[in-house]
Design an enzyme around this catalytic site. Sequence first.
Site, PDB file in Angstrom:
ATOM      1  N   ASP A 100       0.833  -1.205   0.000  1.00 37.49           N
ATOM      2  CA  ASP A 100       0.000   0.000   0.000  1.00 37.49           C
ATOM      3  C   ASP A 100       0.862   1.248   0.000  1.00 37.49           C
ATOM      4  OD1 ASP A 100       0.918  -0.245   2.711  1.00 37.49           O
ATOM      5  OD2 ASP A 100      -0.925  -1.273   3.238  1.00 37.49           O
ATOM      6  N   ASN A 132      -7.839  -3.160  14.759  1.00 38.63           N
ATOM      7  CA  ASN A 132      -9.245  -3.358  14.379  1.00 38.63           C
ATOM      8  C   ASN A 132      -9.418  -4.485  13.366  1.00 38.63           C
ATOM      9  OD1 ASN A 132      -8.270  -2.235  12.025  1.00 38.63           O
ATOM     10  ND2 ASN A 132      -9.692  -0.500  11.982  1.00 38.63           N
ATOM     11  N   HIS A 136      -7.704  -4.823  10.467  1.00 42.56           N
ATOM     12  CA  HIS A 136      -7.407  -4.525   9.071  1.00 42.56           C
ATOM     13  C   HIS A 136      -6.115  -5.211   8.646  1.00 42.56           C
ATOM     14  CE1 HIS A 136      -4.844  -0.991  10.474  1.00 42.56           C
ATOM     15  NE2 HIS A 136      -4.072  -1.506   9.524  1.00 42.56           N
ATOM     16  N   GLU A 147      -9.804  -1.862   5.568  1.00 47.31           N
ATOM     17  CA  GLU A 147     -10.442  -1.624   6.860  1.00 47.31           C
ATOM     18  C   GLU A 147     -11.700  -2.483   7.005  1.00 47.31           C
ATOM     19  OE1 GLU A 147      -8.938   0.004   9.051  1.00 47.31           O
ATOM     20  OE2 GLU A 147      -7.946   1.805   8.277  1.00 47.31           O
TER      21      GLU A 147
END
Length: 254
Positions: free
Chosen positions: A64, A133, A135, A140
Amino acid sequence: MDVLIRPTAEVATTAADILAGYIRRGATLGLATGSTPTPTYRELIRRHAEEGLSFAACRAFLLDEYYGLPRDHEQSYYATIRRELTAHVDIDDALVASPDGTIPDYAAAAADYEERIAQAGGVDVQLLGVGTNGHVAFNEPGSSLASRTRLTTLHPQTVKDNARFFGSADDVPRHVLTQGLGTILEAGHLLLLATGHAKADAVRRLVEGPVSASCPASILQLHPNATVVVDEEAADDLGNAEYYRFIDDNALRG
């Protein structure tokens, strides 16, 4: 899925052992940034310098990139991976690719990145981390399990987590170009690392929870060759930790 529970200091060496086998074969590497893989990169650099581990036949793709950051920004992942790994080994810099977050037509940039991965024959081994979380890369919660490389918006928790790399949370870009979950699943081997108690809930969900868009890292359950290497703290919430240790202790190695 193989779950390897190690003392914190051995997570990096275990990951480096796996990656070194691919590097010796001149594999296409999938590289991640962030704090978790840094000790693994240091170990690979040491093996290059002291043991002659050569990256010369390899190429690499990053997961990314922040959208809007110039490549010479110190927190761009283009700059980060070179600072943390590739500038210290003998890989051709031209063969270390990352999404271009400076192209206004982000859809075209994403499509181009997908095509470059395909033209290279795909990624042989993809290094991954997991966010608190759940991801993976910058997919996400709520990301499609079939998603491809695309522009996404960071979760507020991810912005908070990444603020330590910037001056403040206000300085963290809100948008990123990321490989999608469907893209990641096409790699030949997925290698995910997690350390520290803050990652324990995410590790439990990705290993033992349902496969769900609410925990994007749970896609590893769908992959035929996935390895999760965690330290004792990150394994705190695993219900089957004893069994994973038993499997590891009784593995047939040859």
